[in-house]
Design an enzyme around this catalytic site. Structure first.
Site, PDB file in Angstrom:
ATOM      1  N   GLY B 130       8.285  -8.033 -53.292  1.00 55.15           N
ATOM      2  CA  GLY B 130       8.200  -6.769 -52.548  1.00 55.15           C
ATOM      3  C   GLY B 130       7.301  -5.774 -53.257  1.00 55.15           C
ATOM      4  N   SER B 164       6.064 -12.526 -47.878  1.00 54.58           N
ATOM      5  CA  SER B 164       6.175 -13.895 -47.394  1.00 54.58           C
ATOM      6  C   SER B 164       7.627 -14.347 -47.367  1.00 54.58           C
ATOM      7  CB  SER B 164       5.354 -14.841 -48.280  1.00 54.58           C
ATOM      8  OG  SER B 164       3.984 -14.581 -48.097  1.00 54.58           O
ATOM      9  N   GLU B 248       1.780 -16.037 -63.494  1.00 56.04           N
ATOM     10  CA  GLU B 248       1.466 -16.025 -62.072  1.00 56.04           C
ATOM     11  C   GLU B 248       0.049 -16.486 -61.781  1.00 56.04           C
ATOM     12  OE1 GLU B 248       2.140 -12.148 -60.396  1.00 56.04           O
ATOM     13  OE2 GLU B 248       1.106 -12.731 -58.563  1.00 56.04           O
TER      14      GLU B 248
END
Lengths: 291, 379
Positions: B130, B164, B248
């Site tokens: 988020g 997503s 990431e």
């Protein structure tokens, strides 16, 4: 997370690498200060520089080219020479054991040579090791060109600010550095395959892979470093051209030794097809030889 | 220039693990549980995540007390790269395993760890990210979603987009403003675990240009978050969201998004592929070898407790560039491929339409190049 410290496969002796960078840097500085249009005198200067380098024991770092365990240190020496721009070719010395050839090339020259098709087997003896040396040199020539550019864009001001303040300049150099990082990783992987497994088929495949990635990186680094330099980079008084012409020569040499870039790619493609797929090819070619 | 990608070899036990994962994938596809399709981020199949969890392939590097398996980052890399290379349906657990879990492990309370980590590792608890908002994308520090204190917790107001799988996942970790931004603009941000199944928020689909529904808009209107679901210290959100970027940005998901197209190319190339096809396949192999070498280096550095954020950003930019070029290279030789089948054409269609998204997720090209330029000392 569990405490399992991992160690790189191979590393050059840090003291040797530092000493080599300093020594070659000093010799290159002295050489370029004294070099003139007099070809014979320049050759004498290179002979002198080589004697100084040899006195430090650097020319004996690789007793035999097949001595795989000495290659990490030899690689550091080859890189130091290429980064300095000193036209005393450590690949001829360490791999070819050929002092005359090592000082033959004048600084700031490039001569294209015909490139053969790549062959699957029967690489002429020594040519894979020689090509590895050239890939190591290529990486350091690119690094030197990028380092010069990084300094230049901070010094040079246009439109009231340093070139480095322009995002377009920052990004161009970022891309060049990225391509160099990929090329260096490829070369290091081939080197590690040599160190751990000698001149195996795996080593030769990884070397071809490094040749392909290095060739692409040269194109990018050549373009970016010259464009950010403007016309000064194209002059014979400024150092960039030494590294540029080295790059072009060595990229050509890699192809002369291993076969054309496209040919190397085709042979890698055949490997992937033989493994049954791209990913199977990648993991198979890179795979741990011990497992 | 100081970029560091030392060469690490995968240990023999990791290569053994690779075979186990490949066997597992064959078993799954052989029994028709799923067929390869889509890139890793679009194929959401909770049952598959649970089966991975029961094999010990989620939360692999976490401590056993939280349901983890105390494996190395390299073993995790082998599992993730094999699953992504097989286009396995990993989207359900992907975010929770890669970043939400590690975030809670590092900044969460003991109670949060015990509550969420074992469920994540079991493949039963799925998180969404988020962060982005309608007016905050690359400039994440400009988020306007606000959390204000109330009895027993916080009230969230604002909107998140590109979230997503918010419509099927359990939680989102929401970055919200809780205090003054300060001069750096990085102050006053906090992260909250928000229950996506809660009644006091609205989730609306955002359909992408391929017709797929992965994205959502999530609207908070006085959405209540209990005080025990703030992650870390109030106001420390910026450091927290940026601390996991090396995890990431350096993984195989950054260069294997359209491996399915390359595999279809090899499969359809025939027994004696045309020279142009062989060359293209070889170029893809060479580029992948260089990317994977760097990716393994970063995984090993992470295992050693280092935080190579610059190197990770560099891998992502190179990886995304490779993914874009891969589609172009294969398009250029499509006519030389002996017998392109429906699977090839499907992969080509998908790759052609989806490839803008690959470079966007996880930081745009311009953001990444800015990070590399800073690492080079010119920004």
């Amino acid at each position: 997370m569990p405490d399992k410290k991992l160690h790189p496969v191979m590393q050059a002796d840090a003291l040797i690498a530092d000493a080599a960078r300093r020594a070659f840097g000093d010799q290159a500085k002295a050489y370029f200060e004294k070099a003139t249009d007099d070809v014979a005198q320049n050759k004498a200067l290179r002979e002198y520089a080589l004697r100084e380098i040899a006195d430090l024991g650097f020319c004996d770092a690789l007793e035999s080219p097949d001595n795989a365990s000495a290659w990490p240190d030899a690689a550091a020496l080859i890189r130091a020479q290429a980064y300095s721009g000193l036209p005393v070719d450590m690949v001829h010395i360490l791999v070819g054991q050929d002092t005359a050839a090592a000082i033959a090339r004048e600084a700031g020259t490039y001569e294209a040579a015909p490139v053969p098709a790549a062959v699957e087997r029967d690489l002429p003896a020594g040519s894979a090791l020689f090509a590895l040396g050239r890939c190591l040199q290529l990486g350091s020539a690119m690094e030197a060109a990028i380092d010069l550019s990084l300094q230049y864009v901070q010094d040079r001001k246009q439109f009231g600010r340093a070139l480095s303040a322009f995002q377009a300049i920052q990004h161009s150099l970022a891309i060049a550095a990225e391509d160099l990082a990929a090329a260096t990783a490829s070369t290091d992987l081939a080197l590690s395959a040599l160190v751990t497994g000698g001149q195996s088929a795996r080593f030769v495949h990884l070397l071809r892979s490094a040749a392909v990635v290095n060739a692409g990186a040269v194109t990018r680094v050549y373009e970016v470093t010259h464009l950010v330099h403007g016309a000064i980079g194209f002059t014979s008084e400024y150092a960039l051209h030494h590294h540029t012409l080295d790059m072009l020569q060595w990229r050509n040499d890699v192809q002369t030794l291993l076969g054309s870039e496209a040919g190397c790619a085709r042979l890698l493609g055949d490997q992937a097809v033989a493994h049954g797929g791209v990913w199977a090819g990648v993991t198979g070619l890179m795979g741990n030889p011990a497992s | 220039m100081n970029l560091n990608f030392p060469i690490f070899e995968l240990p023999p036990e990791a290569e053994k693990l690779r075979e186990q994962v490949r066997d597992f994938v064959r078993e799954e596809t052989g029994s028709g549980k799923w067929q390869r399709r889509g890139d890793f981020a679009t194929f959401h199949l909770p049952g598959f995540s649970e089966r991975l969890g029961s094999r010990g392939w989620l939360g692999m590097t976490w401590p056993a007390q939280y349901g983890g398996h105390e494996k190395s980052m390299l073993e995790r890399l082998v599992v993730t790269e094999e699953l992504i290379a097989a286009n396995a349906p990993i989207a359900a657990h992907w975010i929770s395993d890669r970043q939400s879990g590690p975030l809670l492990l590092r900044y969460g309370t003991e109670e949060q760890r015990q509550r969420f980590l074992p469920e994540i590792a079991a493949g039963r608890c799925f998180f969404s990210i988020g962060m982005s908002e309608p007016d905050s994308g690359s400039d994440l520090a400009s988020v306007r979603t606000r959390a204000t204190r109330t009895d027993g917790g916080w009230l969230l107001n604002g909107r998140k987009v590109w979230t997503s799988f918010a419509h099927v996942n359990h939680y989102a970790i929401v970055l919200a403003r809780t205090g003054d931004a300060g001069e750096s603009r990085h102050g006053g941000l906090s992260q909250f675990i928000v229950d996506l199944r809660g009644k006091d928020l609205t989730i609306r689909p955002i359909i992408n240009m391929a017709g797929g529904h992965e994205f959502n808009e999530v609207v908070f209107e006085d959405t209540f978050v209990p005080s025990d679901l703030i992650v870390g210290e109030p106001g420390n959100g910026w450091d927290q969201v940026t601390s996991e970027l090396a995890y990431e940005r350096s993984g195989p998901e950054r260069y294997l998004s359209c491996i399915r197209l390359a595999e279809a190319t090899v499969r359809c190339a025939g027994k004696n592929p045309a020279p142009a096809v062989r060359e293209t396949i070889g170029r893809l192999v060479a580029r992948l070898i260089s990317l994977r070498t760097m990716s393994i280096a970063v995984a090993a550095q992470l295992q050693n407790g280092e935080m190579p954020n610059l190197e990770a950003a560099l891998i992502k930019d190179l990886g995304n560039a490779f993914e874009r070029e891969q589609v172009q290279l294969i398009q250029a030789i499509q006519g030389d491929i002996e017998s392109p089948d429906q699977e090839f054409l499907d992969a080509m269609t998908e790759a052609s339409v989806y490839y803008p998204s690959w470079a966007l997720r996880g930081g745009t090209r311009e953001i990444l190049r800015g990070i590399v330029a800073r690492g080079l000392g010119i920004r």
